[in-house]
Design a protein around this motif. Sequence first.
Motif, mmCIF file in Angstrom:
data_model
loop_
_atom_site.group_PDB
_atom_site.id
_atom_site.type_symbol
_atom_site.label_atom_id
_atom_site.label_comp_id
_atom_site.label_asym_id
_atom_site.label_seq_id
_atom_site.Cartn_x
_atom_site.Cartn_y
_atom_site.Cartn_z
ATOM 1 N N CYS A 77 -13.667 -25.979 20.638
ATOM 2 C CA CYS A 77 -15.192 -26.357 20.820
ATOM 3 C C CYS A 77 -15.064 -27.373 21.980
ATOM 4 O O CYS A 77 -14.164 -28.402 21.811
ATOM 5 C CB CYS A 77 -15.889 -26.850 19.546
ATOM 6 N N ARG A 84 -18.051 -32.598 16.485
ATOM 7 C CA ARG A 84 -18.469 -31.396 15.691
ATOM 8 C C ARG A 84 -20.010 -31.091 15.805
ATOM 9 O O ARG A 84 -20.629 -30.861 14.792
ATOM 10 C CB ARG A 84 -17.988 -31.171 14.724
ATOM 11 N N CYS A 85 -20.436 -31.652 16.884
ATOM 12 C CA CYS A 85 -22.273 -31.134 16.982
ATOM 13 C C CYS A 85 -23.065 -32.030 16.006
ATOM 14 O O CYS A 85 -24.108 -31.698 15.717
ATOM 15 C CB CYS A 85 -22.384 -29.827 16.750
ATOM 16 N N PHE A 87 -23.275 -31.844 13.102
ATOM 17 C CA PHE A 87 -23.930 -31.174 11.562
ATOM 18 C C PHE A 87 -22.649 -30.217 11.170
ATOM 19 O O PHE A 87 -22.618 -29.757 9.964
ATOM 20 C CB PHE A 87 -24.973 -30.478 11.781
ATOM 21 N N CYS A 88 -21.582 -29.795 11.883
ATOM 22 C CA CYS A 88 -20.834 -28.597 11.809
ATOM 23 C C CYS A 88 -19.859 -29.070 10.593
ATOM 24 O O CYS A 88 -19.106 -29.870 10.876
ATOM 25 C CB CYS A 88 -20.344 -28.087 13.046
ATOM 26 N N SER A 92 -12.663 -26.492 13.561
ATOM 27 C CA SER A 92 -12.620 -26.463 15.142
ATOM 28 C C SER A 92 -11.610 -27.426 15.817
ATOM 29 O O SER A 92 -11.066 -28.401 15.299
ATOM 30 C CB SER A 92 -13.977 -26.436 15.953
ATOM 31 N N GLY A 131 -15.950 -18.353 15.783
ATOM 32 C CA GLY A 131 -15.214 -19.499 15.877
ATOM 33 C C GLY A 131 -15.906 -20.707 15.283
ATOM 34 O O GLY A 131 -16.492 -20.744 14.091
ATOM 35 N N GLY A 132 -15.633 -21.915 15.716
ATOM 36 C CA GLY A 132 -15.317 -22.214 17.260
ATOM 37 C C GLY A 132 -16.210 -21.812 18.179
ATOM 38 O O GLY A 132 -17.131 -21.196 17.705
ATOM 39 N N THR A 133 -15.634 -21.810 19.568
ATOM 40 C CA THR A 133 -16.743 -21.270 20.600
ATOM 41 C C THR A 133 -16.045 -19.998 21.349
ATOM 42 O O THR A 133 -15.455 -20.365 22.514
ATOM 43 C CB THR A 133 -17.118 -22.477 21.426
ATOM 44 N N ILE A 167 -22.019 -20.405 22.638
ATOM 45 C CA ILE A 167 -23.277 -21.228 22.568
ATOM 46 C C ILE A 167 -24.023 -21.206 24.185
ATOM 47 O O ILE A 167 -23.292 -20.832 25.110
ATOM 48 C CB ILE A 167 -22.830 -22.940 22.639
ATOM 49 N N ARG A 204 -24.949 -31.945 21.975
ATOM 50 C CA ARG A 204 -24.746 -30.775 22.767
ATOM 51 C C ARG A 204 -25.542 -30.892 24.172
ATOM 52 O O ARG A 204 -26.828 -31.306 23.944
ATOM 53 C CB ARG A 204 -25.210 -29.500 22.114
HETATM 54 S S1 SF4 Z 1 -18.421 -24.420 15.905
HETATM 55 FE FE1 SF4 Z 1 -20.176 -24.506 16.904
HETATM 56 S S2 SF4 Z 1 -21.531 -25.760 15.636
HETATM 57 FE FE2 SF4 Z 1 -19.481 -26.039 14.948
HETATM 58 S S3 SF4 Z 1 -18.419 -27.949 16.374
HETATM 59 FE FE3 SF4 Z 1 -18.175 -25.950 17.344
HETATM 60 S S4 SF4 Z 1 -20.022 -25.489 18.688
HETATM 61 FE FE4 SF4 Z 1 -20.500 -27.092 17.141
#
Ligand code: SF4
Length: 494
Positions: A77, A84-85, A87-88, A92, A131-133, A167, A204
Motif C-alpha cells: 500500500c 494505514r489510511c 482506519f484500516c 499490509s 490486498g493491500g492495493t 484505490i 490519502r
Molecule cells: S488496504 Fe486499502 S485501506 Fe488498508 S491501508 Fe491499504 S490502501 Fe489503505
Amino acid sequence: MARASADARQEFSADFVRKFIDKEAFRRQSNKVLHGHPSPMHWKPLESSTAQLLDERAGYGMTTRHEVNLYVGTPFCIKTKPARCGFCLFPSEDYEGNKGVEAYLGYLKREFDMYKPYYSDDTLSSIYFGGGTPNLYRPEHYGRLMEYVDDLYGGIPSDIEISLEGIPQLFNEDKIKAISEAGINRISMGVQQLNDELIKYSGRRQTRQQVFDTLELCHKYNLANSLDLIYGWPEQTMENMLEDLQVAVDAGVHHITHYELNVAGRSDFATPKNRSLLPSIETNIEMYRAANEFLTSAGFEQVTVYDWRRIPEEKDAARLSSYDYEHNMHDFVHQEADKSATTLRQVCGIGYAAVNFHPNSLNPEDRNWIYMNQTSLKDYCDDIDAGRFPVGRGFMYSPKDVKLAWLFQSMQTMKINFVQYMSIFNENLLDTHRPLWDELDQRGWLSINETEICFEAAGQYYIPMLQSLIASKRLDEIRASRKQTVSNIAVVVE
Ligand code: SF4
Ligand SMILES: C[S@@+](CC[C@H](N)C(=O)[O-])C[C@H]1O[C@@H](n2cnc3c(N)ncnc32)[C@H](O)[C@@H]1O
C-alpha cells in the motif's frame, strides 16, 4: 411468538440474551467487516503441516464436490499519514517501488507452483485479486497474474467473475485497458468518502474526480464495477452520506459496499481525539436506515448487511451487479433444491495474508479448517525460500464450529433458512436458540416465516453483535481449552 420454557437443548437462557444485548447494544462493535467464525484472534499455528492437510483434502475431494473461490493477495500500500489510511485494520506493507513488487511476484509464482499437486483438479467459481492495493501493479503485471492462475488450474473458465480491487488515484486508462485485456472483468474501488474534505482524515491523496474518471473507464471497457463506501466516518453527517450515495448512483456504479466504520486496534481513528469526531451509535443506526431507504428507492437491492446491487434492467446486465466471490461463501454448503447433490464451496488463498477456508466434508469424523498465510512479507518470503508453505495461523473446526460458520455466513444475508439448516445439520435451529429469537421478536428485530428467520430494522444493523452473542459460549470453550493446553505443556502462548 410463544415463549418456550427452558430446555436443555437451548444454548442461552432468556436472561443471558437480554443482558448481553442491553450491555452490548451501545458499545462499538469491532470486527464488523467480513465477520466469520471464529475471529482470527483465536487462530494458532496448526499442528498438522500444510502438506498433510492438503493430502487429506485431496482424499475428501474424491467423495464430495468442491468449487473454489480463489483469492490472490497483494501486500503493498502507498504510505499515508496517518499510517494505514488512518482506519484500516487489514495487514499490509509499505510500497517502496517496483523492485519490491517484481521480487514479490517471483515469490508469488513460486507459491502458485507449490500448490500444483493439490489444486490443479479444482473447479474455479470466481477469482479475487485483493490486498493491500493490487492496482499498484504496472499494466504488464496483470497478464502475468492471470497466467499464474491459468498455469495452476490448467485454464480459467470463460464465464466466471474475476475481480481486482484498488484505490481511485492509481487507476488510469493504460491500467484499465491492461486489466481488461488480461481477462479481469470486475473492479472494486475503495473510495470510503467522495467528499474531498472528509477523505483527508485518511491521509490519502484521493479526489472525487478520480473516482468518476475510473468509473467512466470501467464503463468504456465493459468492466463490472463496485465502490466501497464507509459510514460512521469522523465528522460525517447524514447529508454527506446521502450525497455520496446519490453521486455514486448517478455515475452508474453497478454495486456498492456500504460498510459501517470499524473502529479498533491502534488505528488513528481509534485515538481519543478522533473518536470524539465519530457519529454516535444512534446516528449510525439512523444512517444505516436512511442509506437503505435511499438505495432501495434508487433501484438497488440489498444482498447483505452491507452489499447493494443495482437491479439490472436487462437480463444480460445481471453479471455486472453480482458479487459471486463473496456470495458463494454465504451458501458454502450448497444443496440442490431436490437435495440430489451437495457442493462444498471453498476459498483457496495464495499470496501474502491470503486465507484458505477448507470445508471438506460434513461427516463429523472428518476435518475442516481455515488458515492464513504470513502477514509479514519477510516471513512469507523466508518460508518460501525454505521450501515451506508460507502459512501463519489457522483453526481446526469442530462440527459445532462448522455450524456456526454456516450460520454466520447466512446471517450476513439478513436471513437464515432454518429448513435448510435442518437438512444440512439435522438440528432444529428454532429450538436451539429459542430465547434469542423470542427476545429479537419482542424488540421488533426479526420475523419468522415458514422457512426463514428474517432480521429486520435495527436487528440487521446489530447482526455482528448477535453473531458475537451466538458464538460466546463456544469462544469461552476455545479459550478454556487453550489455557488447559498451555498449563499442560507449561508454556505461555498469549
Ligand atoms: S488496504 Fe486499502 S485501506 Fe488498508 S491501508 Fe491499504 S490502501 Fe489503505
Ligand atoms: C482492505 S481494503 C483493500 C482495497 C484497497 N486497498 C482499498 O483501500 O480500497 C478493502 C476495503 O475494506 C474496507 N475497510 C478497511 N478497513 C475498514 C474499517 N476499519 N472499517 C470499515 N471498512 C474498512 C474499506 O472499505 C476498503 O475499501
